[in-house]
Write a protein that holds these residues in place. Sequence first.
Motif, PDB file in Angstrom:
ATOM      1  N   ASN A   1      -3.144   7.986  -5.226  1.00  0.00           N
ATOM      2  CA  ASN A   1      -2.942   7.158  -4.035  1.00  0.00           C
ATOM      3  C   ASN A   1      -4.323   6.908  -3.439  1.00  0.00           C
TER       4      ASN A   1
ATOM      5  N   ALA B   1      -5.663   4.511  -1.697  1.00  0.00           N
ATOM      6  CA  ALA B   1      -5.770   4.065  -0.308  1.00  0.00           C
ATOM      7  C   ALA B   1      -5.650   5.240   0.648  1.00  0.00           C
ATOM      8  N   ASP B   2      -4.744   6.172   0.357  1.00  0.00           N
ATOM      9  CA  ASP B   2      -4.559   7.322   1.230  1.00  0.00           C
ATOM     10  C   ASP B   2      -5.791   8.225   1.205  1.00  0.00           C
ATOM     11  N   ARG B   3      -6.392   8.412   0.030  1.00  0.00           N
ATOM     12  CA  ARG B   3      -7.609   9.231  -0.072  1.00  0.00           C
ATOM     13  C   ARG B   3      -8.743   8.611   0.744  1.00  0.00           C
TER      14      ARG B   3
ATOM     15  N   GLU C   1     -11.488   3.670  10.940  1.00  0.00           N
ATOM     16  CA  GLU C   1     -10.279   3.073  10.374  1.00  0.00           C
ATOM     17  C   GLU C   1     -10.672   1.878   9.518  1.00  0.00           C
TER      18      GLU C   1
ATOM     19  N   SER D   1      -6.657  -0.643  -0.937  1.00  0.00           N
ATOM     20  CA  SER D   1      -6.320  -0.227  -2.302  1.00  0.00           C
ATOM     21  C   SER D   1      -7.416  -0.629  -3.278  1.00  0.00           C
TER      22      SER D   1
ATOM     23  N   HIS E   1       0.833  -1.195   0.000  1.00  0.00           N
ATOM     24  CA  HIS E   1       0.000   0.000   0.000  1.00  0.00           C
ATOM     25  C   HIS E   1       0.874   1.254   0.000  1.00  0.00           C
ATOM     26  N   GLY E   2       0.410   2.284  -0.698  1.00  0.00           N
ATOM     27  CA  GLY E   2       1.046   3.591  -0.651  1.00  0.00           C
ATOM     28  C   GLY E   2       2.524   3.574  -0.961  1.00  0.00           C
ATOM     29  N   ASP E   3       3.295   4.422  -0.220  1.00  0.00           N
ATOM     30  CA  ASP E   3       4.743   4.490  -0.415  1.00  0.00           C
ATOM     31  C   ASP E   3       5.406   3.151  -0.142  1.00  0.00           C
TER      32      ASP E   3
ATOM     33  N   ARG F   1      -8.382   6.552   3.291  1.00  0.00           N
ATOM     34  CA  ARG F   1      -8.023   6.606   4.710  1.00  0.00           C
ATOM     35  C   ARG F   1      -8.397   7.970   5.306  1.00  0.00           C
ATOM     36  N   LYS F   2      -8.095   9.028   4.560  1.00  0.00           N
ATOM     37  CA  LYS F   2      -8.404  10.374   5.059  1.00  0.00           C
ATOM     38  C   LYS F   2      -9.913  10.601   5.141  1.00  0.00           C
TER      39      LYS F   2
END
Length: 531
Positions: free
Chosen positions: A511, A513-515, A526, A493, A250-252, A517-518
């Motif tokens: 990204n 998954a990050d969008r 969560e 993701s 996921h992500g970075d 998550r926020k």
Amino acid sequence: MKKKTVILGFVGTQLDSGKGSARWEKWRPTVAMAQHDDLVIERFELLYNGSYGPLIDQVREDIGTISPETTVLQHKLAIRDPWDFGDVYSSLFDFARSYPFDPDNEEYWIHITTGTHVVQICMFLMTEARYFPGCLLQTSPPRRHAAGSPGDYTLIDLDLSRYDQIAQRFAAAQQEGVAFLKSGIATRNPQFNLMIDEIEHVAVRSRAPMLLMGPTGAGKSFLARRVFELKKARHQLRGGFVEINCATLHGDGAGSTLFGHIKGAFTGAASDRPGLLRTANKGLLFLDEIGELGLDEQAMLLKAVEEKRFLPMGGDHEVESDFQLIAGTNRDLAAEVAAGRFREDLYSRINLWTYALPGLADRPEDIEPNLDYLLLQFGEEHGDAVRFNKEAREQFMTFATSSDARWSGNFRDLSASVTRMATLAEAGRITTAVAGAEIARLQRQWRTLSQPAAAGVPLEDAIGAEAAAQLDLFDRAQLQAVLDVCRQSKNMSDAGRKLFAVSRAGKAKPNDADRLRKYLARFGLEWDSVS
């Protein structure tokens, strides 16, 4: 009509040389072939490079003296370095393409006693590939007590199909490779067996990427490791086996895990990291569920596969890694390409050798041999042999091969089932009671999985009644839809790609998954609590 004998070979700058009458006391391989009384040579094709004109003239004159019926022709090849494989092979290849071979009327002997070792190897390769349509000629000097003798010669036919024993050994080696890939399981499904035959053939002859498709539990990871072990046993790989399930990236962390990073590349990158692609150098990299990779990682992977080099995250200098790739997926990657979720160029690159592994329910005839294999494996691990009694075996096999057996987890379901029955077996015997209880357990398990998912969990259960009451109808509807997608997705993701399928196309570095998550964090949620 007997074919005419034609000899092709390089003039030996040392072995064929000699001056004065003393040269006749020396064994000269090329000249000696003309001295055999029982051999009629129609033509000598003498190859050479460099400035050896005088030596060629001397050899041609001496052959004419011994065997006037033999025609001697000379060919100067443009070989700059007789110790360079590429230079020698390309020169011989050009010669072979221009030479008027007539195998219907002439028999060609390719002399490999003279010339550099590189020349001799290239002559062998040209003959083995049938660019020279003949057999190899190996000569040797006379023994000490046979002074004046032209020595001996041996013909080596490289058409291995004529050697039954060799052909049988090749066939046996191939069958051993196939059995190895199947772990010795005597599978009976014809289509599966044909597929494994081809995979064995490809595995030992190709380093191109391989794509294994099939449902979860069909054995993609197991087969990838067996391919690695087979290639390792054949000394085709020096590195190790590196495996990663792309659904866990996921992500970075996805780019860092695969391609590595340098210190300070992103928050938390406290030190350099090599990444799995570099760890797999000289070995085999298995990327399971490759369809879960983001588009950025797909682009970097394509470069790594094609060029064997790539940029670590945050790096300014490319690194190299020469690995072989096997990819696995339970997705239809062609459909993913059409939907814009998988790069077409990467799909084209990994779609050279593609194999669809069938699920266990599609191979009912293979359930029994796999059952026996798993029982044997259990016995070896625990030190006690476990067997079915006759009635229990018939009971379990009747159910296992019926339409009631879904085997939704494929071999994982079968492995778990055997483990349970073997553990509960008394004195190493699986009885009808044990088998019946296991059948009932599997039926309950598959019935639960087959039930449709709930339409949606009320927001009050997710964020609490008080918080839900404070939301506008618009926010309630949007959050409810997002939660429903999350509950139907494999990971964050996957959910993000579904939710942002349109807007992500306009972002240089999406990204998802990050969008997501926020967004969830706005409501105090969560992923683990909503998935």
